[in-house]
Design a protein around this motif. Structure first.
Motif, PDB file in Angstrom:
ATOM      1  N   PHE A 275       9.665  -3.482  -4.026  1.00  0.00           N
ATOM      2  CA  PHE A 275      10.320  -4.680  -4.540  1.00  0.00           C
ATOM      3  C   PHE A 275      11.801  -4.690  -4.231  1.00  0.00           C
ATOM      4  O   PHE A 275      12.468  -3.671  -4.371  1.00  0.00           O
ATOM      5  N   ALA A 276      12.313  -5.835  -3.841  1.00  0.00           N
ATOM      6  CA  ALA A 276      13.750  -6.070  -3.641  1.00  0.00           C
ATOM      7  C   ALA A 276      14.390  -5.073  -2.672  1.00  0.00           C
ATOM      8  O   ALA A 276      15.515  -4.643  -2.876  1.00  0.00           O
ATOM      9  N   GLY A 277      13.641  -4.714  -1.628  1.00  0.00           N
ATOM     10  CA  GLY A 277      14.201  -3.865  -0.593  1.00  0.00           C
ATOM     11  C   GLY A 277      14.100  -2.377  -0.827  1.00  0.00           C
ATOM     12  O   GLY A 277      14.436  -1.592   0.053  1.00  0.00           O
ATOM     13  N   HIS A 278      13.657  -1.942  -1.997  1.00  0.00           N
ATOM     14  CA  HIS A 278      13.481  -0.500  -2.248  1.00  0.00           C
ATOM     15  C   HIS A 278      12.129  -0.084  -1.705  1.00  0.00           C
ATOM     16  O   HIS A 278      11.099  -0.615  -2.111  1.00  0.00           O
ATOM     17  N   ILE A 279      12.121   0.868  -0.805  1.00  0.00           N
ATOM     18  CA  ILE A 279      10.877   1.345  -0.200  1.00  0.00           C
ATOM     19  C   ILE A 279      10.156   2.244  -1.205  1.00  0.00           C
ATOM     20  O   ILE A 279      10.750   3.154  -1.776  1.00  0.00           O
TER      21      ILE A 279
ATOM     22  N   PRO B 201       9.359  -4.153 -14.931  1.00  0.00           N
ATOM     23  CA  PRO B 201       9.229  -3.535 -13.614  1.00  0.00           C
ATOM     24  C   PRO B 201       8.237  -4.324 -12.761  1.00  0.00           C
ATOM     25  O   PRO B 201       7.235  -4.829 -13.269  1.00  0.00           O
ATOM     26  N   ARG B 202       8.550  -4.426 -11.472  1.00  0.00           N
ATOM     27  CA  ARG B 202       7.747  -5.244 -10.573  1.00  0.00           C
ATOM     28  C   ARG B 202       6.861  -4.462  -9.622  1.00  0.00           C
ATOM     29  O   ARG B 202       5.910  -5.000  -9.092  1.00  0.00           O
ATOM     30  N   ALA B 203       7.202  -3.205  -9.339  1.00  0.00           N
ATOM     31  CA  ALA B 203       6.441  -2.455  -8.354  1.00  0.00           C
ATOM     32  C   ALA B 203       6.736  -0.961  -8.501  1.00  0.00           C
ATOM     33  O   ALA B 203       7.696  -0.575  -9.159  1.00  0.00           O
ATOM     34  N   LEU B 204       5.931  -0.168  -7.874  1.00  0.00           N
ATOM     35  CA  LEU B 204       6.139   1.274  -7.840  1.00  0.00           C
ATOM     36  C   LEU B 204       7.333   1.588  -6.951  1.00  0.00           C
ATOM     37  O   LEU B 204       7.451   1.056  -5.847  1.00  0.00           O
TER      38      LEU B 204
END
Length: 145
Positions: free
Chosen positions: A59-63, A9-12
């Motif tokens: 990350f990757a466009g997911h807010i 996983p890269r971000a929350l």
């Protein structure tokens, strides 16, 4: 060699809270903490029993979002009775003093805790349901190697 899952996983993406006092929680995270409510989407924006607030780009466009769910008459466990220790929201160091004064003006306690080992200072308060909320900032002077 140890095999790994390959998952990283890269971000929350989301924090979701089932609320005791839904209206007070919306007010706290929206008006008091200043999070932007999300509108639009497939179901037309904030629902009668679910509200979403933008936490920032992820990350990757997911807010990254905070989702508040109306407890619907159930008594969710929160505060010291919950397994949630706290949630932390980032803000710039230079905004912490204003945040502390604003929280206190709105009737919320607010205390600093320094984490020099990490280069952070946390400003801690509690939301209306009793969850600990940290407004965390990186110090411009503490440098972590």
């Amino acid at each position: 060699m140890t095999e790994t899952s390959g998952i990283r996983p890269r971000a929350l993406g989301e924090i979701a809270i089932r609320c005791r006092d839904y209206a007070a929680m919306i007010d706290f995270y929206g008006r008091v903490l200043g999070l932007e409510p999300l509108t639009g989407g497939a179901n037309g924006g904030p629902r009668d029993r679910i509200s979403f607030f933008r936490l920032g780009e992820s990350f990757a466009g997911h807010i990254a979002v905070l989702a508040l769910f109306d407890g619907d008459g159930t008594e969710p466990v929160s505060g010291t009775g919950s397994s949630l220790h706290h949630l932390a929201l980032s803000l710039p160091w230079e905004e912490q003093d204003h945040a502390k004064a604003w929280l206190e003006e709105q009737g919320f306690s607010a205390q600093y805790q320094e984490f020099e080992w990490a280069g952070w200072r946390g400003l801690f308060t509690r939301d209306p349901d009793g969850n600990t909320v940290e407004l965390v900032a990186a110090s411009p002077e503490w440098h972590v190697a």
